[in-house]
Write an enzyme that holds these catalytic residues in place. Sequence first.
Site, PDB file in Angstrom:
ATOM      1  N   ASP A  43       0.845  -1.183   0.000  1.00 61.19           N
ATOM      2  CA  ASP A  43       0.000   0.000   0.000  1.00 61.19           C
ATOM      3  C   ASP A  43       0.886   1.241   0.000  1.00 61.19           C
ATOM      4  O   ASP A  43       2.076   1.169   0.320  1.00 61.19           O
ATOM      5  CB  ASP A  43      -0.877   0.028   1.255  1.00 61.19           C
ATOM      6  CG  ASP A  43      -2.134  -0.795   1.081  1.00 61.19           C
ATOM      7  OD1 ASP A  43      -2.377  -1.244  -0.046  1.00 61.19           O
ATOM      8  OD2 ASP A  43      -2.845  -1.004   2.064  1.00 61.19           O
ATOM      9  N   THR A  86      -2.323   1.087  -4.942  1.00 59.83           N
ATOM     10  CA  THR A  86      -2.905   2.221  -4.245  1.00 59.83           C
ATOM     11  C   THR A  86      -4.242   2.607  -4.849  1.00 59.83           C
ATOM     12  O   THR A  86      -4.540   2.287  -6.000  1.00 59.83           O
ATOM     13  CB  THR A  86      -1.945   3.427  -4.288  1.00 59.83           C
ATOM     14  OG1 THR A  86      -2.536   4.552  -3.654  1.00 59.83           O
ATOM     15  CG2 THR A  86      -1.606   3.796  -5.728  1.00 59.83           C
ATOM     16  N   ARG A 132      -5.663   3.387  -8.609  1.00 59.39           N
ATOM     17  CA  ARG A 132      -7.118   3.328  -8.553  1.00 59.39           C
ATOM     18  C   ARG A 132      -7.582   1.874  -8.421  1.00 59.39           C
ATOM     19  O   ARG A 132      -8.540   1.445  -9.056  1.00 59.39           O
ATOM     20  CB  ARG A 132      -7.733   3.967  -9.805  1.00 59.39           C
ATOM     21  CG  ARG A 132      -7.748   5.473  -9.765  1.00 59.39           C
ATOM     22  CD  ARG A 132      -8.738   5.996  -8.733  1.00 59.39           C
ATOM     23  NE  ARG A 132      -8.724   7.450  -8.643  1.00 59.39           N
ATOM     24  CZ  ARG A 132      -8.433   8.127  -7.550  1.00 59.39           C
ATOM     25  NH1 ARG A 132      -8.096   7.479  -6.442  1.00 59.39           N
ATOM     26  NH2 ARG A 132      -8.479   9.434  -7.527  1.00 59.39           N
TER      27      ARG A 132
END
Length: 1198
Positions: A407, A719, A773
């Site tokens: 992440d 992410t 996205r």
Amino acid sequence: MDPTTSTAGGHASRFSLSPADLSGVLDPKSIRALLKLGGIEGLVAKLATDRSKGLSASEDLSLRKSQYGENFLPPKVSRSFLGLCYDAMKDKILIMLSVAAVVSLALGLYETFGQPAEIDSEGKKEPKVEWVEGVAIIVAIVIVVVVGAVNDYNKERQFAKLNSKKEDRTVVVIRDSSKVVISIKDVVVGDLLVLEVGDVIPADGILVDGTCECDESSLTGETNTIIKVPADVAENWIHNQTDDSLDLGIKGCPDPMVISGSKLLSGQATALVVSVGEHSLHGKIMSSLQIETEETPLQVRLNGLADGIAKFGLIAALILFIVLFIKFCVSLNGEYKNFTGPEKGTKFLNILITAITIVVVAVPEGLPLAVTLALAFATTRMAKDGNLVRVLKSCEVMGGATAVCSDKTGTLTENKMKVVKGLVGTASFDDTHNNSSIANSPAVIQETSNDLINSLKDNILLNSTAFETVEEVEDEVAAPTGLFSKFKKPTEERKTEKTPYVGSKTESALLIFSQNFHDYSKQSLSEFRRVNSDRIVQVIPFESSRKWGGIVVKTSWGFRLYIKGAAELVFDRCKSRIAEGGEVKAITSDSKAKIDSTINSYAEGALRTLTLAHRDFKGVSDWPPRELRQSGLNIEAKPIADPELLFGEVTERETLDTNESREQGVPMIFVGNEVDSATESNDGLILDAIVGIQDPLRPGVKSAISKCAQAGVRVRMVTGDSVVTARAISMECGILDEENVSVPESCMEGPKFRALSERDRIEIVPRLCVLARSSPEDKRVLVDTLRKLGEVVAVTGDGTNDAPALKLADVGFSMGIAGTEVAREASDIILMTDDFSAIVDAIKWGRTVSCSIRKFVQFQLTVNVTAVVLTFVSAVADSEGRSVLTAVQLLWVNLIMDTLAALALATDKPDDSLLNRKPAGRTAPLISVSMWKMIFGQSFVQLIITFVLHFAGGSIFFGSDVSDHQKEQISALTFNAFVWLQFFNLFLTRKLDEGDGLTKIKERITMDNLNFTSHLFRNWYFISIAVIIGGFQILIMFVGGAAFSIAHQTGGMWGTAIICGILSLPWGVVIRIIPDVWASKVFPTRAYLLVSKLWTRRKKVKDVEKQDSEAGNASDPVYKAKEYLTVNPPAKGGSLRDWWSNRSRTSSESTLYGGQSSSVSFQTDDASSAVPSTVVASIIPSVVGGSVAGWHTSEQKT
């Protein structure tokens, strides 16, 4: 007993319900049982709490705890030390040896007290010491058992502390109308629990406010999620039924009960706690379970190797016993003819003891112990570094990781967010102080209309789950626990991070930004929410799958939806914007292009972009409008609007010139038909503001990613940010470098990646660096693709929907600070600091564990080979069948090579040199070429030295005429030299595979490869154990006497033993200088391949069927990828980047891309395609040992 009384503390209680009364409401769940207690209002009164304010912060909770219990399970009763000793004595080999020792002792006592003393050559009576050997064996067995029990006892205590740390977490409750963060163990009956998406419910409760959706599959086994409603709704439903038998469980009956251990998948709610700890449903289930210690994959493999070696040892012992027994039978009519019965029995017993001790020495029971110790040491130290290990096997698996899907927020960045740029209405602001021509946020807010200020205030303050704290929150980081906590430095004792808000860091940044237009000193956040709580009619929590959240509030003219989320997603649905003076104007093509450009500029500056908007529903009297109602609800609760219908259907607006914006990569999507005129209809969102939130990279992240690349671990960023933002941050931190930034597939959007065919994904994944996205499903697909291609994948995640990817990954990392409870439950390791550098530490510790275990395997197998061969040969060669190493001596050697060596070698600390090696991946052999080269090389020199001393030592020291006493001296010398050889070999074993890949002698003459004392003084365990081994050996040689069969040693003998031991050091240097490829050439590779071919021929029929099945799937890209990787495997589990760059070097590699399929074989027509002898040689010990033990190196998780 009167329910209005209690025996707690011997005083009457103000609580009129017992734990059994409360459990009757939930086990089984029953609304009618709740009504018998007075319904939810009656229950609140009887529990002396308040359904809106919660418990009083000043209340003494001791009475509640004594009446209803505390929210933790009683600790599992550990095995007593004597119980652990009893378990250790169940070992079959020790039982056999114990029986032999007792018989030996009995015969020794009989010979000592029942037989006349023998006269030596000088006419003196020989001392009666026949009983000593039996006693010595018993003492040795006791020592082995006690040491094993002590290790098990410490191990249980270690992991009990680790589990206690693992199970502790914080929850949010309402006390005195304020939200308070407390430990899960401090939750009491009567508390008001605040439940949000991702929470694992800590206690049984009944909803008093809000709605949510729960997953109770872990308790009920039902996979369907359950919608929870307030108790008032459920009670009303029951009151309206004419059938008194209807209750929970009947279709259509609303459910207000939340069960401990279940997971909140969506919604927000407040629940009244009614059962905690062992009285809760989850507690009852857990109390009835006996949780066994998990066995890691490496432990399983090592247990198999140990079993295989033990079987070889058993075969050797059986052959030795048969040979010696035949010699014994022959001697019965020869030299034993005149022996008494007890003397003959003693001779036979000596044969039996010698055979049994070979088995004892051959059985490497220290292997599982070494794994346990290494993992216990590593997990404790990892907790100190910020990695809380929940699943033990993840520690070792992480050492072989080849890919990390990380992440961004909070992991690569600091998660200290601040609004630094934005567009409010039509005015821009910049708080970075980099552009003096643009006003700062206070100046812009001062010129903003009141209507827009009120919209922003409602959207930020009400549409948020973050809340202010009475005191600033201190997030404690990775407090060390367990055996090694005494080594922590004072500066490491506590690290804290203070923040005025608890909750989402993004929402906290917006709340800090709201200080520009809301005076919190006059009206606190909680007071503002309390005053406006009646206006809120629906809450739509933020979910990572839809990337937005919102609320619906009641207004004087109808209703208004406030929404905030991903900038381009929300803005694409905005038809209008707030202009100067608060006027609503349509978004034209020109204004849209400018706003698109603004969003892109924020993203290129590595800012997280959010859009805040609203939608008015004027003239609507009841919420929701019929056309927006969510369908499928089977309860009589207040209807709610469907979030997707509120957000709007995406339609492309054809009348707008889209060329400019499409070139920027932003789709032209709008809701509604009218564009060029302002609208006050109920369709479409109205843009209020766009903000850019800065989240700086964590210090050291760039270095950590560089270290991962150095270690052969590929880092990919996954992410929810836009592609532009993700690309900017990935370039800043080093994930995306100049080499691959121009590759189109290096950065992709999640939906686009997910929509690819499996073939295309397999081709693209090696080049993919950033997935933007992305939804949790995109992350799961990426992880699945990587694992199918043989990668060992680590994944970080913080959201509830990340759970599938965390579970699918080989190692799942959840965020200790930002992560939800569901994510933590699904993970293997919790990053207590949410910091990426902790992943690098996990890689180093994983490799250290693997390296430590393999060092121990090398050391133990060297001792095994030498001890077994020496015992076997000397016993067969001896006229009386006695081994040069007695049973007691071998037990001491066994103690050295098992427990003590495990402690010494399993406690090494990691260093950065571990990152210079490539990851092992899934296919690395347990014993590498360099390891078996050292095993056989050291065994060879040890056997030469001990054979020379044993068979020629007498003539070397005493000439041709050697007395019995002198023979005993030579035997003691051989034993002494043997132990010192192992002592110095322990130092040699500190180096393992530092020279791997170096094929020239000159390259291998380096300190890194040959310095056996490197970092020695960082490991005081090793130094202490080396001192213990050396000290005890000296003690044994001086005072061991008859128990250890030790005769007095002269100075020359001592010098000989020490020098012989030291000889292993220069010989070890020579072995390490010899390139592995030289050793591989000596190995009979062709003979092995021939044997392997004959071994596998018997499975040919089954293989044909399997090949037919595979041929039918020849077009399957996964099959092709596997075939390609089988024929052309990456070097030592190397990454897919290397695989991709080399994929087209030979024609045989075209299989994956549509060429002729290559058959998998050991040898092909192309000499370069032959399996290297290094590879074959490296797997020999693993394959041979595994074949006997019943496992195979290919039987791994793929």
